[in-house]
Design a protein around this motif. Structure first.
Motif, PDB file in Angstrom:
ATOM      1  N   GLN A  76       0.828  -1.209   0.000  1.00 38.95           N
ATOM      2  CA  GLN A  76       0.000   0.000   0.000  1.00 38.95           C
ATOM      3  C   GLN A  76       0.862   1.258   0.000  1.00 38.95           C
ATOM      4  O   GLN A  76       0.583   2.218  -0.728  1.00 38.95           O
ATOM      5  CB  GLN A  76      -0.924  -0.021   1.216  1.00 38.95           C
ATOM      6  CG  GLN A  76      -1.973   1.077   1.210  1.00 38.95           C
ATOM      7  CD  GLN A  76      -2.995   0.907   2.316  1.00 38.95           C
ATOM      8  OE1 GLN A  76      -3.165  -0.180   2.853  1.00 38.95           O
ATOM      9  NE2 GLN A  76      -3.678   1.983   2.678  1.00 38.95           N
ATOM     10  N   ILE A  77       1.923   1.265   0.791  1.00 37.16           N
ATOM     11  CA  ILE A  77       2.794   2.440   0.827  1.00 37.16           C
ATOM     12  C   ILE A  77       3.634   2.527  -0.439  1.00 37.16           C
ATOM     13  O   ILE A  77       3.926   3.626  -0.925  1.00 37.16           O
ATOM     14  CB  ILE A  77       3.676   2.412   2.092  1.00 37.16           C
ATOM     15  CG1 ILE A  77       2.799   2.557   3.334  1.00 37.16           C
ATOM     16  CG2 ILE A  77       4.712   3.527   2.062  1.00 37.16           C
ATOM     17  CD1 ILE A  77       3.534   2.645   4.633  1.00 37.16           C
ATOM     18  N   LYS A  78       4.021   1.393  -0.998  1.00 36.68           N
ATOM     19  CA  LYS A  78       4.744   1.423  -2.271  1.00 36.68           C
ATOM     20  C   LYS A  78       3.890   2.066  -3.357  1.00 36.68           C
ATOM     21  O   LYS A  78       4.397   2.849  -4.170  1.00 36.68           O
ATOM     22  CB  LYS A  78       5.141   0.002  -2.676  1.00 36.68           C
ATOM     23  CG  LYS A  78       6.335  -0.554  -1.915  1.00 36.68           C
ATOM     24  CD  LYS A  78       6.726  -1.923  -2.439  1.00 36.68           C
ATOM     25  CE  LYS A  78       7.964  -2.448  -1.732  1.00 36.68           C
ATOM     26  NZ  LYS A  78       8.364  -3.792  -2.242  1.00 36.68           N
ATOM     27  N   SER A 136       0.009   8.714  12.550  1.00 36.10           N
ATOM     28  CA  SER A 136       0.340   8.766  13.977  1.00 36.10           C
ATOM     29  C   SER A 136       1.786   9.207  14.178  1.00 36.10           C
ATOM     30  O   SER A 136       2.597   9.171  13.242  1.00 36.10           O
ATOM     31  CB  SER A 136       0.117   7.399  14.618  1.00 36.10           C
ATOM     32  OG  SER A 136      -1.212   6.951  14.425  1.00 36.10           O
ATOM     33  N   ASN A 137       2.118   9.571  15.401  1.00 34.78           N
ATOM     34  CA  ASN A 137       3.505   9.915  15.742  1.00 34.78           C
ATOM     35  C   ASN A 137       4.412   8.712  15.484  1.00 34.78           C
ATOM     36  O   ASN A 137       4.092   7.584  15.846  1.00 34.78           O
ATOM     37  CB  ASN A 137       3.610  10.319  17.211  1.00 34.78           C
ATOM     38  CG  ASN A 137       3.019  11.685  17.474  1.00 34.78           C
ATOM     39  OD1 ASN A 137       2.987  12.540  16.598  1.00 34.78           O
ATOM     40  ND2 ASN A 137       2.548  11.911  18.691  1.00 34.78           N
ATOM     41  N   GLY A 138       5.556   8.996  14.853  1.00 30.54           N
ATOM     42  CA  GLY A 138       6.534   7.939  14.642  1.00 30.54           C
ATOM     43  C   GLY A 138       6.347   7.113  13.398  1.00 30.54           C
ATOM     44  O   GLY A 138       7.067   6.132  13.177  1.00 30.54           O
ATOM     45  N   LEU A 143       0.425   4.576   7.253  1.00 29.92           N
ATOM     46  CA  LEU A 143      -0.159   3.579   8.144  1.00 29.92           C
ATOM     47  C   LEU A 143       0.684   3.408   9.401  1.00 29.92           C
ATOM     48  O   LEU A 143       1.903   3.573   9.373  1.00 29.92           O
ATOM     49  CB  LEU A 143      -0.265   2.232   7.428  1.00 29.92           C
ATOM     50  CG  LEU A 143      -1.118   2.174   6.155  1.00 29.92           C
ATOM     51  CD1 LEU A 143      -0.948   0.820   5.496  1.00 29.92           C
ATOM     52  CD2 LEU A 143      -2.586   2.420   6.478  1.00 29.92           C
ATOM     53  N   ASP A 144       0.018   3.050  10.492  1.00 29.06           N
ATOM     54  CA  ASP A 144       0.747   2.658  11.693  1.00 29.06           C
ATOM     55  C   ASP A 144       1.564   1.406  11.392  1.00 29.06           C
ATOM     56  O   ASP A 144       1.226   0.622  10.501  1.00 29.06           O
ATOM     57  CB  ASP A 144      -0.225   2.363  12.839  1.00 29.06           C
ATOM     58  CG  ASP A 144      -0.830   3.628  13.429  1.00 29.06           C
ATOM     59  OD1 ASP A 144      -0.454   4.724  12.976  1.00 29.06           O
ATOM     60  OD2 ASP A 144      -1.674   3.516  14.318  1.00 29.06           O
TER      61      ASP A 144
END
Length: 438
Positions: free
Chosen positions: A119-121, A142-144, A282-283
């Motif tokens: 999904q991130i790709k 989210s943070n991080g 995404l987390d």
């Protein structure tokens, strides 16, 4: 230090960020000390303190590199403001140096955003196209999760990569100072404004500004930012003169801006100006294939930095890492990788090198829930991604139990769409043994 000579001896052996010095001293005055200190620490921030100071002396001190001067008696708040601004200036100078080095090395080392998540790709493929434009980009997550890393990735792949990249954390700078830091101020516009001050939007002309935690920005300041986005112009605090700017803005937030709009804490028109392109990261728990991938990458980097050769990561370590929910996301994972690498005395990483909160985390759950009859098929064990599927299975089962089998509530708890959760459950062979009210 009791005098200028003693201060120079300290500076020769240590690197200081800020030097606060008296103006009138025996042997060497504050201006002479400033000149000597900057020979050793060019980025040092010098704050001069004096009972009285002439205009000529003030000009001379600024030409010699003094950042600020304060008159006695010292006002604590004014001193803290000077220190805060000095640190911001110092960080900006260091950042500028870093960016210039990155630009020089760009031909030999490409800046990348690493991931194994499909999904991130797919997201990154569009990011590369958007990066070539001057459109504003909003990054959420989210943070991080890597929002600043993605912003840098966009910058390095943009047409502005040869110019400034300035990071501004809107939550870290006091509200009363943020406007001055972003847009600058005119001499005399407020107490302590002893000279004209350029803001980031003026300094970063033709470059890129990354506004992190944009959701923390004061609504009144949002109006001024909206003007920059709409008209490409702004005014310094206390100065009616209009300044044109050609800056590309990338913003990020860990908050839901739509909810802030409903609460009248964020301007709707600004939101739509910012999210010409909006990308959500995404987390880490939602992209478990990245857990071991990132961990190995970080271990390799920290091994190099600490002159170590770590060639093996124990299976028990990988199992624990894949079972842990990672509330701190990639940032937490990176810190744990650094800890384990530094503490390792061999070429292997074992369970005992992990923090107790993680090493003691349960990796198995044999408890049967007869009421909901949540079961799964064993067919996935034959799949090469067994470890990943096992993590997803345990994670979803755990939250289904916490929410009494309610798929809608479970989806909200783990940031999934209900349809996506159903599809994931079907893929993993998870089903609810009886009808539950949704």
């Amino acid at each position: 230090a009791l005098d200028g000579e003693s201060a120079i001896e300290l500076v020769k052996n240590n690197e200081y960020d800020i030097v606060i010095t008296d103006f009138n001293m025996p042997g060497m005055n504050g201006i002479e000390l400033t000149k000597e200190i900057l020979k050793f620490i060019p980025h040092a921030v010098i704050i001069l303190i004096t009972a009285y100071i002439s205009v000529k002396a003030a000009l001379e001190s600024s030409h010699r590199g003094a950042f600020y001067y304060l008159t006695k008696p010292i006002d604590k708040d004014e001193l803290l403001i000077a220190v805060d601004r000095g640190l911001e200036r110092m960080n900006l100078l260091k950042l500028s140096s870093t960016v210039n080095n990155q630009v020089a090395e760009k031909d030999t080392e490409e800046f990348t955003f690493r991931t194994m998540n499909k999904q991130i790709k797919a997201l990154l493929e569009e990011v590369l196209i958007a990066a070539k434009s001057d459109s504003t980009i909003l990054i959420t997550g989210s943070n991080g999760t890597g929002k600043e890393v993605l912003a840098e990735y966009i910058y390095h792949n943009s047409l502005r990569a040869d110019n400034q990249f300035i990071v501004v954390n809107c939550a870290a700078i006091p509200e009363q100072l943020l406007e001055s830091e972003l847009f600058g101020h005119a001499k005399g516009s407020f107490t302590g404004a002893i000279r004209d001050h350029k803001g980031y939007f003026e300094i970063a002309d033709k470059g890129t500004i990354f506004l992190d935690e944009i959701g923390e920005m004061d609504p009144m300041l949002q109006v001024k930012l909206l003007r920059v986005l709409q008209q490409r112009q702004f005014s310094r605090v206390g100065d009616p003169k209009i300044i044109k700017t050609n800056v590309r803005i990338i913003a990020a937030t860990n908050k839901n801006l739509r909810n802030l709009i409903k609460e009248d804490k964020f301007r709707e028109d600004l939101y739509y100006r910012l999210n010409v392109f909006e990308y959500h990261l995404l987390d880490l728990k939602e992209r478990p294939e990245d857990i071991i991938f990132y961990f190995k990458y970080f271990v390799k980097e920290f091994s190099r930095q600490n002159n170590k050769q770590i060639n093996n990561i124990g299976e028990d370590v990988e199992s624990i890492l894949c079972s842990y929910p990672w509330p701190g996301n990639v940032r937490e994972l990176k810190n744990i990788a650094e800890r384990a690498t530094v503490l390792s005395k061999t070429d292997s990483l074992s369970k005992d090198l992990l923090p107790p909160t993680i090493s003691e985390y349960k990796t198995t759950d044999n408890t049967e829930d007869e009421e909901l009859m949540i079961t799964h098929s064993d067919d996935y064990l034959e799949n090469k991604n067994a470890l990943l599927r096992e993590f997803e299975l345990k994670f979803i089962k755990k939250h289904l139990k916490l929410n009494n089998g309610n798929i809608k509530k479970t989806a909200e708890a783990i940031n999934f769409h209900p349809v996506s959760l159903r599809q994931k459950m079907q893929k993993l062979g998870i089903y609810i043994g009886h009808k539950v009210e949704e």
